[in-house]
Motif scaffolding. Sequence first.
Motif, PDB file in Angstrom:
ATOM      1  N   TYR A 178       2.823  -5.743  -1.066  1.00 18.62           N
ATOM      2  CA  TYR A 178       2.176  -4.436  -0.929  1.00 18.62           C
ATOM      3  C   TYR A 178       1.391  -4.421   0.375  1.00 18.62           C
ATOM      4  CZ  TYR A 178       3.162  -2.386  -5.504  1.00 18.62           C
ATOM      5  OH  TYR A 178       3.790  -1.822  -6.597  1.00 18.62           O
ATOM      6  N   ARG A 179       1.738  -3.534   1.251  1.00 21.14           N
ATOM      7  CA  ARG A 179       1.083  -3.423   2.550  1.00 21.14           C
ATOM      8  C   ARG A 179      -0.228  -2.640   2.409  1.00 21.14           C
ATOM      9  NH1 ARG A 179       1.356   0.308   6.980  1.00 21.14           N
ATOM     10  NH2 ARG A 179       1.511  -0.705   9.023  1.00 21.14           N
ATOM     11  N   LEU A 180      -1.319  -3.246   2.848  1.00 23.55           N
ATOM     12  CA  LEU A 180      -2.619  -2.580   2.859  1.00 23.55           C
ATOM     13  C   LEU A 180      -2.918  -1.984   4.228  1.00 23.55           C
ATOM     14  CD1 LEU A 180      -4.637  -5.299   0.896  1.00 23.55           C
ATOM     15  CD2 LEU A 180      -3.650  -3.188  -0.021  1.00 23.55           C
ATOM     16  N   SER A 181      -2.508  -2.681   5.278  1.00 24.71           N
ATOM     17  CA  SER A 181      -2.633  -2.224   6.664  1.00 24.71           C
ATOM     18  C   SER A 181      -1.628  -3.051   7.459  1.00 24.71           C
ATOM     19  CB  SER A 181      -4.063  -2.426   7.177  1.00 24.71           C
ATOM     20  OG  SER A 181      -4.349  -3.799   7.356  1.00 24.71           O
ATOM     21  N   PRO A 182      -1.447  -2.772   8.746  1.00 28.07           N
ATOM     22  CA  PRO A 182      -0.413  -3.497   9.491  1.00 28.07           C
ATOM     23  C   PRO A 182      -0.496  -5.022   9.391  1.00 28.07           C
ATOM     24  CG  PRO A 182      -1.152  -1.629  10.768  1.00 28.07           C
ATOM     25  CD  PRO A 182      -2.029  -1.672   9.548  1.00 28.07           C
ATOM     26  N   ALA A 213      -2.935   5.464   0.610  1.00 31.73           N
ATOM     27  CA  ALA A 213      -3.239   4.218   1.305  1.00 31.73           C
ATOM     28  C   ALA A 213      -2.299   3.100   0.883  1.00 31.73           C
ATOM     29  CB  ALA A 213      -4.692   3.818   1.034  1.00 31.73           C
ATOM     30  N   VAL A 214      -1.808   3.161  -0.358  1.00 32.81           N
ATOM     31  CA  VAL A 214      -0.939   2.117  -0.903  1.00 32.81           C
ATOM     32  C   VAL A 214       0.262   2.776  -1.573  1.00 32.81           C
ATOM     33  CG1 VAL A 214      -0.780   0.225  -2.557  1.00 32.81           C
ATOM     34  CG2 VAL A 214      -2.892   0.553  -1.271  1.00 32.81           C
ATOM     35  N   ALA A 215       1.438   2.201  -1.380  1.00 35.46           N
ATOM     36  CA  ALA A 215       2.641   2.735  -2.022  1.00 35.46           C
ATOM     37  C   ALA A 215       2.490   2.694  -3.533  1.00 35.46           C
ATOM     38  CB  ALA A 215       3.853   1.924  -1.596  1.00 35.46           C
ATOM     39  N   ASP A 216       2.813   3.805  -4.182  1.00 29.59           N
ATOM     40  CA  ASP A 216       2.718   3.885  -5.639  1.00 29.59           C
ATOM     41  C   ASP A 216       4.112   3.746  -6.244  1.00 29.59           C
ATOM     42  OD1 ASP A 216       2.298   4.454  -8.287  1.00 29.59           O
ATOM     43  OD2 ASP A 216       1.233   6.338  -7.962  1.00 29.59           O
ATOM     44  N   ALA A 230       0.548  -4.098 -11.913  1.00 24.26           N
ATOM     45  CA  ALA A 230      -0.710  -4.828 -11.802  1.00 24.26           C
ATOM     46  C   ALA A 230      -1.066  -5.093 -10.343  1.00 24.26           C
ATOM     47  CB  ALA A 230      -0.626  -6.149 -12.571  1.00 24.26           C
ATOM     48  N   VAL A 231      -0.072  -5.469  -9.528  1.00 25.20           N
ATOM     49  CA  VAL A 231      -0.337  -5.677  -8.099  1.00 25.20           C
ATOM     50  C   VAL A 231      -0.783  -4.369  -7.460  1.00 25.20           C
ATOM     51  CG1 VAL A 231       0.595  -6.473  -5.900  1.00 25.20           C
ATOM     52  CG2 VAL A 231       1.392  -7.514  -8.018  1.00 25.20           C
ATOM     53  N   TRP A 232      -0.103  -3.283  -7.808  1.00 20.54           N
ATOM     54  CA  TRP A 232      -0.480  -1.972  -7.264  1.00 20.54           C
ATOM     55  C   TRP A 232      -1.913  -1.610  -7.620  1.00 20.54           C
ATOM     56  CZ3 TRP A 232      -1.761   2.515 -10.076  1.00 20.54           C
ATOM     57  CH2 TRP A 232      -1.983   3.652  -9.293  1.00 20.54           C
ATOM     58  N   THR A 233      -2.328  -1.902  -8.848  1.00 11.84           N
ATOM     59  CA  THR A 233      -3.690  -1.573  -9.276  1.00 11.84           C
ATOM     60  C   THR A 233      -4.718  -2.297  -8.414  1.00 11.84           C
ATOM     61  OG1 THR A 233      -2.949  -1.205 -11.551  1.00 11.84           O
ATOM     62  CG2 THR A 233      -5.293  -1.627 -11.220  1.00 11.84           C
ATOM     63  N   VAL A 234      -4.495  -3.572  -8.141  1.00  5.40           N
ATOM     64  CA  VAL A 234      -5.418  -4.331  -7.288  1.00  5.40           C
ATOM     65  C   VAL A 234      -5.356  -3.808  -5.851  1.00  5.40           C
ATOM     66  CG1 VAL A 234      -6.022  -6.607  -6.375  1.00  5.40           C
ATOM     67  CG2 VAL A 234      -5.230  -6.370  -8.739  1.00  5.40           C
ATOM     68  N   ALA A 235      -4.153  -3.523  -5.368  1.00  6.81           N
ATOM     69  CA  ALA A 235      -3.995  -3.005  -4.011  1.00  6.81           C
ATOM     70  C   ALA A 235      -4.731  -1.680  -3.838  1.00  6.81           C
ATOM     71  CB  ALA A 235      -2.519  -2.837  -3.674  1.00  6.81           C
ATOM     72  N   ARG A 236      -4.618  -0.819  -4.819  1.00  9.53           N
ATOM     73  CA  ARG A 236      -5.305   0.475  -4.751  1.00  9.53           C
ATOM     74  C   ARG A 236      -6.809   0.280  -4.731  1.00  9.53           C
ATOM     75  NH1 ARG A 236      -4.814   4.655  -9.669  1.00  9.53           N
ATOM     76  NH2 ARG A 236      -5.827   2.851 -10.613  1.00  9.53           N
ATOM     77  N   HIS A 237      -7.319  -0.656  -5.540  1.00 11.70           N
ATOM     78  CA  HIS A 237      -8.755  -0.937  -5.561  1.00 11.70           C
ATOM     79  C   HIS A 237      -9.239  -1.424  -4.191  1.00 11.70           C
ATOM     80  CE1 HIS A 237     -12.648  -2.522  -6.871  1.00 11.70           C
ATOM     81  NE2 HIS A 237     -12.334  -3.642  -6.244  1.00 11.70           N
ATOM     82  N   LEU A 238      -8.493  -2.334  -3.573  1.00  8.83           N
ATOM     83  CA  LEU A 238      -8.866  -2.864  -2.275  1.00  8.83           C
ATOM     84  C   LEU A 238      -8.832  -1.772  -1.211  1.00  8.83           C
ATOM     85  CD1 LEU A 238      -6.968  -6.269  -2.362  1.00  8.83           C
ATOM     86  CD2 LEU A 238      -9.423  -5.896  -2.641  1.00  8.83           C
ATOM     87  N   ALA A 239      -7.824  -0.890  -1.300  1.00  3.74           N
ATOM     88  CA  ALA A 239      -7.726   0.204  -0.342  1.00  3.74           C
ATOM     89  C   ALA A 239      -8.890   1.183  -0.492  1.00  3.74           C
ATOM     90  CB  ALA A 239      -6.392   0.937  -0.529  1.00  3.74           C
ATOM     91  N   ASP A 240      -9.279   1.448  -1.751  1.00  3.14           N
ATOM     92  CA  ASP A 240     -10.414   2.353  -1.985  1.00  3.14           C
ATOM     93  C   ASP A 240     -11.706   1.758  -1.449  1.00  3.14           C
ATOM     94  OD1 ASP A 240      -8.730   4.143  -3.213  1.00  3.14           O
ATOM     95  OD2 ASP A 240      -9.242   3.538  -5.260  1.00  3.14           O
ATOM     96  N   GLU A 241     -11.834   0.436  -1.566  1.00  5.52           N
ATOM     97  CA  GLU A 241     -13.028  -0.229  -1.076  1.00  5.52           C
ATOM     98  C   GLU A 241     -13.183  -0.123   0.431  1.00  5.52           C
ATOM     99  OE1 GLU A 241     -13.226  -4.319  -2.204  1.00  5.52           O
ATOM    100  OE2 GLU A 241     -14.618  -3.907  -3.844  1.00  5.52           O
ATOM    101  N   SER A 242     -12.047  -0.114   1.120  1.00  9.11           N
ATOM    102  CA  SER A 242     -12.091  -0.113   2.584  1.00  9.11           C
ATOM    103  C   SER A 242     -12.294   1.270   3.177  1.00  9.11           C
ATOM    104  CB  SER A 242     -10.787  -0.703   3.141  1.00  9.11           C
ATOM    105  OG  SER A 242      -9.681   0.112   2.787  1.00  9.11           O
ATOM    106  N   VAL A 243     -12.228   2.314   2.314  1.00  7.89           N
ATOM    107  CA  VAL A 243     -12.405   3.682   2.806  1.00  7.89           C
ATOM    108  C   VAL A 243     -13.885   3.938   3.116  1.00  7.89           C
ATOM    109  CG1 VAL A 243     -12.211   6.104   2.215  1.00  7.89           C
ATOM    110  CG2 VAL A 243     -10.399   4.540   1.583  1.00  7.89           C
TER     111      VAL A 243
END
Length: 334
Positions: A297-301, A140-143, A321-334
């Motif tokens: 970091y792109r989460l969606s379009p 969901a997020v670029a690593d 650190a930005v990636w960690t927050v982005a991944r958390h937000l992406a997991d929340e939206s699943v």
Amino acid sequence: MTEPELLDVLVEESAEQDVPSFLKKRNLCRDLLLRGCGVYHVAYYTTGVLDFALDVFAHPSAPPAPDGVDLPERRELHRRVGAQLVYRVSELNRRLRELQCGSLIRTVAQTRAGLVFCNAVVSNEHVVGFGAAPDGGPAAVADPARVSEIDRAAAGLATDLRRLVRQRSQNPGGWLTTVDGEQGPDAERLAGDPFPPRVTGRPPAEAATALRPAGLHYLSRHRMAEPAWSVDILAHPELAPFFNRGITVADRGARYQRLAGDLALLALQVARDLRRAVGGDVSRLVLDMEMGAVFYYRLSPDDYLFGVTLDQDSVARADRAVWTVARHLADESV
């Protein structure tokens, strides 16, 4: 992958006016390709004009060519795309001057296929490279960890090229002072007592806890290019040396907000620049300056995170650190 296998398919091309100064630079670029770190094309430009290019397109590790594109056409395509990226970076360098963080020294664009980098060497000289990342499956997020080997190798190449003209490393990516974004002893020392961040909107708790004096300093989320929330520690006492009469905490905050609103369009422009050579949207963009970096970091379009660090030694750490927050937000939206 062994060096002899890559050496067998290595192709080098110089501009019509080949000069002695190219030799050592070309040797360093060749060494990068032969390391087998995933880089399959490297080109060197002066004032946006190609000096030389090297590739291993014929090796199985390189991504397949688009249908109907032969090797000579593919080489010409990458050289032109590289020149366009150098032009884009030069324009960005002028745009970023208002941040008063020095020149743009490293630009990274990550797509589903891998990494494209444009690193400044000296003055108007840039090295551009394309690298293929290991297949990590859909994410969901670029690593950044998927392409960190390429990124570190590119930063090392820029440093080696600068040493040819007796210039010191600018520590692109902060790779000289951190390893894969892990916090070092200095980061632990500066974590210290909790500092109340400045908050607008309703950020998740993970956003505030991601901020560190020796790491990430500003983070915001944007939907349809409009700010949803932001959180920062720009007023932290440890960051006071980064401000002066000409650039206050309030000034930086306002300038970051303006830049953040432009990042979605910028990522789209870079993706269009690269599209002829690399498929896919730009899911991560890093603009690394002499003093810190900004991250997209792109989460969606129409949804993305924007992050900032002022500390060059902490660029990789802040990126993670930005990636960690982005991944958390992406997991929340699943």
